[in-house]
Design a protein around this motif. Sequence first.
Motif, PDB file in Angstrom:
ATOM      1  N   LYS A  11       0.825  -1.203   0.000  1.00 23.33           N
ATOM      2  CA  LYS A  11       0.000   0.000   0.000  1.00 23.33           C
ATOM      3  C   LYS A  11       0.864   1.260   0.000  1.00 23.33           C
ATOM      4  N   LYS A  12       2.030   1.167   0.585  1.00 26.64           N
ATOM      5  CA  LYS A  12       2.927   2.328   0.629  1.00 26.64           C
ATOM      6  C   LYS A  12       3.558   2.576  -0.740  1.00 26.64           C
ATOM      7  N   ARG A  13       3.732   1.528  -1.529  1.00 33.53           N
ATOM      8  CA  ARG A  13       4.434   1.635  -2.801  1.00 33.53           C
ATOM      9  C   ARG A  13       3.500   1.933  -3.977  1.00 33.53           C
ATOM     10  N   ILE A  14       2.224   1.554  -3.873  1.00 32.21           N
ATOM     11  CA  ILE A  14       1.324   1.719  -5.003  1.00 32.21           C
ATOM     12  C   ILE A  14       0.859   3.176  -5.103  1.00 32.21           C
ATOM     13  N   PRO A  15       1.007   3.809  -6.279  1.00 34.75           N
ATOM     14  CA  PRO A  15       0.588   5.213  -6.437  1.00 34.75           C
ATOM     15  C   PRO A  15      -0.910   5.342  -6.685  1.00 34.75           C
ATOM     16  N   VAL A  16      -1.702   4.850  -5.727  1.00 32.23           N
ATOM     17  CA  VAL A  16      -3.161   4.904  -5.837  1.00 32.23           C
ATOM     18  C   VAL A  16      -3.710   5.475  -4.543  1.00 32.23           C
ATOM     19  N   ASP A  17      -4.659   6.392  -4.644  1.00 28.19           N
ATOM     20  CA  ASP A  17      -5.249   6.972  -3.435  1.00 28.19           C
ATOM     21  C   ASP A  17      -5.945   5.899  -2.598  1.00 28.19           C
ATOM     22  N   ALA A  18      -6.067   6.181  -1.309  1.00 25.19           N
ATOM     23  CA  ALA A  18      -6.559   5.178  -0.364  1.00 25.19           C
ATOM     24  C   ALA A  18      -7.937   4.650  -0.748  1.00 25.19           C
ATOM     25  N   GLN A  19      -8.874   5.562  -1.027  1.00 25.55           N
ATOM     26  CA  GLN A  19     -10.240   5.124  -1.312  1.00 25.55           C
ATOM     27  C   GLN A  19     -10.317   4.304  -2.592  1.00 25.55           C
ATOM     28  N   ALA A  20      -9.623   4.750  -3.633  1.00 26.94           N
ATOM     29  CA  ALA A  20      -9.665   4.045  -4.911  1.00 26.94           C
ATOM     30  C   ALA A  20      -9.046   2.658  -4.790  1.00 26.94           C
ATOM     31  N   GLY A  21      -7.900   2.569  -4.112  1.00 25.89           N
ATOM     32  CA  GLY A  21      -7.238   1.274  -3.958  1.00 25.89           C
ATOM     33  C   GLY A  21      -8.074   0.294  -3.165  1.00 25.89           C
ATOM     34  N   LEU A  22      -8.670   0.773  -2.079  1.00 27.09           N
ATOM     35  CA  LEU A  22      -9.483  -0.111  -1.249  1.00 27.09           C
ATOM     36  C   LEU A  22     -10.725  -0.588  -2.007  1.00 27.09           C
ATOM     37  N   PHE A  23     -11.351   0.303  -2.787  1.00 22.61           N
ATOM     38  CA  PHE A  23     -12.537  -0.096  -3.543  1.00 22.61           C
ATOM     39  C   PHE A  23     -12.200  -1.210  -4.534  1.00 22.61           C
ATOM     40  N   ILE A  24     -11.055  -1.101  -5.188  1.00 24.03           N
ATOM     41  CA  ILE A  24     -10.661  -2.134  -6.146  1.00 24.03           C
ATOM     42  C   ILE A  24     -10.387  -3.451  -5.418  1.00 24.03           C
ATOM     43  N   GLU A  25      -9.762  -3.393  -4.258  1.00 16.53           N
ATOM     44  CA  GLU A  25      -9.535  -4.611  -3.471  1.00 16.53           C
ATOM     45  C   GLU A  25     -10.875  -5.258  -3.103  1.00 16.53           C
ATOM     46  N   CYS A  26     -11.834  -4.437  -2.692  1.00 12.57           N
ATOM     47  CA  CYS A  26     -13.155  -4.969  -2.333  1.00 12.57           C
ATOM     48  C   CYS A  26     -13.849  -5.573  -3.555  1.00 12.57           C
ATOM     49  N   LEU A  27     -13.688  -4.940  -4.715  1.00 17.23           N
ATOM     50  CA  LEU A  27     -14.269  -5.479  -5.951  1.00 17.23           C
ATOM     51  C   LEU A  27     -13.695  -6.859  -6.261  1.00 17.23           C
ATOM     52  N   LEU A  28     -12.400  -7.016  -6.045  1.00 22.93           N
ATOM     53  CA  LEU A  28     -11.756  -8.294  -6.324  1.00 22.93           C
ATOM     54  C   LEU A  28     -12.244  -9.390  -5.370  1.00 22.93           C
ATOM     55  N   LEU A  29     -12.588  -9.001  -4.139  1.00 26.42           N
ATOM     56  CA  LEU A  29     -13.075  -9.979  -3.163  1.00 26.42           C
ATOM     57  C   LEU A  29     -14.568 -10.278  -3.308  1.00 26.42           C
ATOM     58  N   LEU A  30     -15.304  -9.351  -3.909  1.00 25.06           N
ATOM     59  CA  LEU A  30     -16.760  -9.455  -3.960  1.00 25.06           C
ATOM     60  C   LEU A  30     -17.272 -10.781  -4.533  1.00 25.06           C
ATOM     61  N   PRO A  31     -16.780 -11.279  -5.672  1.00 23.80           N
ATOM     62  CA  PRO A  31     -17.346 -12.516  -6.227  1.00 23.80           C
ATOM     63  C   PRO A  31     -17.265 -13.702  -5.262  1.00 23.80           C
ATOM     64  N   PHE A  32     -16.161 -13.784  -4.523  1.00 23.76           N
ATOM     65  CA  PHE A  32     -15.984 -14.902  -3.589  1.00 23.76           C
ATOM     66  C   PHE A  32     -16.942 -14.777  -2.404  1.00 23.76           C
ATOM     67  N   GLY A  33     -17.039 -13.575  -1.837  1.00 23.93           N
ATOM     68  CA  GLY A  33     -17.938 -13.377  -0.714  1.00 23.93           C
ATOM     69  C   GLY A  33     -19.388 -13.561  -1.100  1.00 23.93           C
TER      70      GLY A  33
END
Length: 306
Positions: free
Chosen positions: A171-193
């Motif tokens: 998270k420290k190395r990726i040049p993505v804002d906190a909200q945008a990065g977290l939303f994409i992580e949640c999107l990736l987890l959504l199908p499994f959940g």
Amino acid sequence: MAPPTPTRAAFLSAVGCYVMWGFMPLLFMGQAALGFSAPEILSHRALWSVLFAGGLVLLAGQSKQVRAVLGQPGTLAWLALATVLIAVNWGLYVWATTHHATLEASLGYYINPLLNMIVGLWLFREKIDRWGWVAIGLAAVGVLFQALALGRPPWISIALALSFGAYGVIKKRIPVDAQAGLFIECLLLLPFGLAFVIWLQAHGLGHGFATLEGFGWALLNGPATVFPLVLFAWAARRMPLSTMGFIQFLAPTLQFCVGLATGELFTPLRAVSFAFIWLGAGVFAAAALFRARAARRAMAETAQPV
């Protein structure tokens, strides 16, 4: 490259996220009391987090950035790795706090700050003075005593520390804002959940939609997951890992209190283990205080007219 200078807002964000994480076991224990299993809790975290994370993206006006990141395979791959790490961390933590292992989980988050200090030295050229090394050594002794108390290596603690430590580095190395990065992580987890929640409901095993109370507890997983992670990601990009590591001692201390309050076994050997870890945290805190005072004196002397 010099480490970033902590700001007041970043400091308050870090404190806020660790306080929330410190009381998080109570949320999972409440769901377990209603019959939720650890996998079901994890699935509801994935399901409801995406809604709250998406709302934050809209409020922050970062929809364009989300679309841009989705078109960048390299950045998306790093976010996918971060997603795997945080899913492992969530799963272990939920299981531990719902199986009377909150004290062992808290140990993992005592180890993590020490890991952050070492990683900060190795990857980001952050400095650790001799008192920092003393703190690391004392906590390492505490981990050894914990292994003796358990009769085995504290695997849950180690896995929690490694997974969240690696997540913080990414998270420290990726040049993505906190909200945008977290939303994409949640999107990736959504199908499994979503798939697991649907399967549970189809077989009459789900609790999240069985009663209004169950739905309320399940829904709480969304803000309880998203808000501290956003604060963490925002602070991690603006503070040295070593400073983040020091503040992080708040979370395991609160988790430790929750474990004791809920009647988990606390043997004399375990007490010795935590005594070493707390001593290490105290040494580090005192050294940080002295460094801050010295820095303020130096700035005051520099500002004086000649």
